[in-house]
Design an enzyme around this catalytic site. Structure first.
Site, PDB file in Angstrom:
ATOM      1  N   ASN A   1       0.824  -1.224   0.000  1.00 50.79           N
ATOM      2  CA  ASN A   1       0.000   0.000   0.000  1.00 50.79           C
ATOM      3  C   ASN A   1       0.854   1.268   0.000  1.00 50.79           C
ATOM      4  O   ASN A   1       0.455   2.306   0.528  1.00 50.79           O
ATOM      5  CB  ASN A   1      -0.990   0.010   1.182  1.00 50.79           C
ATOM      6  CG  ASN A   1      -2.106   1.071   1.065  1.00 50.79           C
ATOM      7  OD1 ASN A   1      -2.604   1.564   2.076  1.00 50.79           O
ATOM      8  ND2 ASN A   1      -2.492   1.438  -0.128  1.00 50.79           N
ATOM      9  N   CYS A  32       3.008   1.713  -3.133  1.00 50.67           N
ATOM     10  CA  CYS A  32       3.336   1.940  -4.554  1.00 50.67           C
ATOM     11  C   CYS A  32       2.098   1.835  -5.450  1.00 50.67           C
ATOM     12  O   CYS A  32       1.500   2.845  -5.811  1.00 50.67           O
ATOM     13  CB  CYS A  32       4.415   0.965  -5.029  1.00 50.67           C
ATOM     14  SG  CYS A  32       5.999   1.139  -4.171  1.00 50.67           S
ATOM     15  N   ARG A  33       1.709   0.591  -5.793  1.00 50.64           N
ATOM     16  CA  ARG A  33       0.669   0.410  -6.816  1.00 50.64           C
ATOM     17  C   ARG A  33      -0.713   0.882  -6.385  1.00 50.64           C
ATOM     18  O   ARG A  33      -1.400   1.587  -7.137  1.00 50.64           O
ATOM     19  CB  ARG A  33       0.608  -1.064  -7.245  1.00 50.64           C
ATOM     20  CG  ARG A  33       1.842  -1.506  -7.995  1.00 50.64           C
ATOM     21  CD  ARG A  33       1.912  -3.011  -8.087  1.00 50.64           C
ATOM     22  NE  ARG A  33       2.121  -3.623  -6.777  1.00 50.64           N
ATOM     23  CZ  ARG A  33       2.126  -4.921  -6.524  1.00 50.64           C
ATOM     24  NH1 ARG A  33       1.914  -5.769  -7.520  1.00 50.64           N
ATOM     25  NH2 ARG A  33       2.349  -5.378  -5.312  1.00 50.64           N
ATOM     26  N   SER A  34      -1.183   0.445  -5.191  1.00 48.18           N
ATOM     27  CA  SER A  34      -2.577   0.774  -4.847  1.00 48.18           C
ATOM     28  C   SER A  34      -2.803   2.252  -4.526  1.00 48.18           C
ATOM     29  O   SER A  34      -3.848   2.785  -4.904  1.00 48.18           O
ATOM     30  CB  SER A  34      -3.133  -0.154  -3.752  1.00 48.18           C
ATOM     31  OG  SER A  34      -2.435  -0.037  -2.552  1.00 48.18           O
ATOM     32  N   ASP A  61       5.011  -5.312  -9.613  1.00 52.88           N
ATOM     33  CA  ASP A  61       5.482  -4.596  -8.424  1.00 52.88           C
ATOM     34  C   ASP A  61       6.713  -3.767  -8.784  1.00 52.88           C
ATOM     35  O   ASP A  61       7.741  -4.322  -9.164  1.00 52.88           O
ATOM     36  CB  ASP A  61       5.834  -5.644  -7.356  1.00 52.88           C
ATOM     37  CG  ASP A  61       6.173  -4.996  -6.026  1.00 52.88           C
ATOM     38  OD1 ASP A  61       6.374  -3.763  -5.989  1.00 52.88           O
ATOM     39  OD2 ASP A  61       6.235  -5.731  -5.028  1.00 52.88           O
TER      40      ASP A  61
HETATM   41  P1  4NP Z   1       3.278  -2.194  -3.439  1.00 52.01           P
HETATM   42  O1  4NP Z   1       4.878  -2.379  -3.492  1.00 52.01           O
HETATM   43  O2  4NP Z   1       2.693  -3.544  -3.055  1.00 52.01           O
HETATM   44  O3  4NP Z   1       2.940  -1.817  -4.825  1.00 52.01           O
HETATM   45  O4  4NP Z   1       3.008  -1.127  -2.408  1.00 52.01           O
HETATM   46  C1  4NP Z   1       5.602  -2.918  -2.435  1.00 52.01           C
HETATM   47  C2  4NP Z   1       6.053  -2.100  -1.430  1.00 52.01           C
HETATM   48  C3  4NP Z   1       6.795  -2.623  -0.377  1.00 52.01           C
HETATM   49  C4  4NP Z   1       7.084  -3.966  -0.357  1.00 52.01           C
HETATM   50  C5  4NP Z   1       6.613  -4.788  -1.359  1.00 52.01           C
HETATM   51  C6  4NP Z   1       5.876  -4.266  -2.401  1.00 52.01           C
HETATM   52  N1  4NP Z   1       7.864  -4.510   0.694  1.00 52.01           N
HETATM   53  O5  4NP Z   1       8.101  -5.718   0.685  1.00 52.01           O
HETATM   54  O6  4NP Z   1       8.284  -3.760   1.599  1.00 52.01           O
END
Ligand code: 4NP
Length: 153
Positions: free
Chosen positions: A10, A12-14, A123
């Protein structure tokens, strides 16, 4: 219509998806409620990743107001549509669904862009800035088609 955007962290993408969808809906005069959440709890309370914020600011869709929270079972009651960024997010969400009817509110966001070659939003966390621009383009395509569908109802 209440729409929840979901990814893993939560940050980056969302939040980018929420920023794109709320901006485009407002531009078209479509009243929707948006929020976003992560299936993981690693970044709870944090603002979006700096690279996500920069990619969105460049498009005039600032998301610096958003803060990360974890997805919960109650989200199945709070929202009409729950849009996952990838298949793993979707599996983890559905595992928490109180009933099959609740589970059926959850789908992949790219299901709304059937002509796009990718079914999952990659991701961008461990990659470079260009990954965030690609995510933006995918989310814009899916959001526009989702809103097209809402306008036709
Ligand atoms: P998101 O990206 O799922 O698009 O917010 C990520 C942000 C952090 C992590 C993984 C994905 N992490 O493992 O910290």
């Amino acid at each position: 219509m209440r729409i929840l955007l979901v990814c893993l962290g939560n940050i980056c993408r969302s939040p980018m998806a929420e920023g794109v969808l709320r901006h485009l809906a407002q531009e078209r005069g479509i009243a929707i409620t948006t929020d976003s959440a992560g299936t993981g709890d690693y970044h709870v309370g944090e603002p979006p990743d700096r690279r996500a914020q920069a990619a969105m600011r460049k498009q005039g869709m600032a998301i610096n107001d958003l803060r990360a929270r974890q997805f919960t079972q109650a989200d199945f009651d709070r929202f009409d549509l729950l849009l996952a960024m990838d298949a793993e997010n979707l599996r983890n969400m559905r595992r928490l669904a109180p009933s099959p009817e609740h589970a059926s509110k959850a789908m992949l966001i790219m299901d709304h862009a059937p002509h796009h070659p990718l079914r999952e939003v990659p991701d961008p966390y461990y990659g470079g800035d260009e990954g965030f621009d690609e995510v933006f383009r995918m989310l814009k395509e899916a959001s526009n088609q989702l809103l097209d569908g809402l306008e036709q109802r």
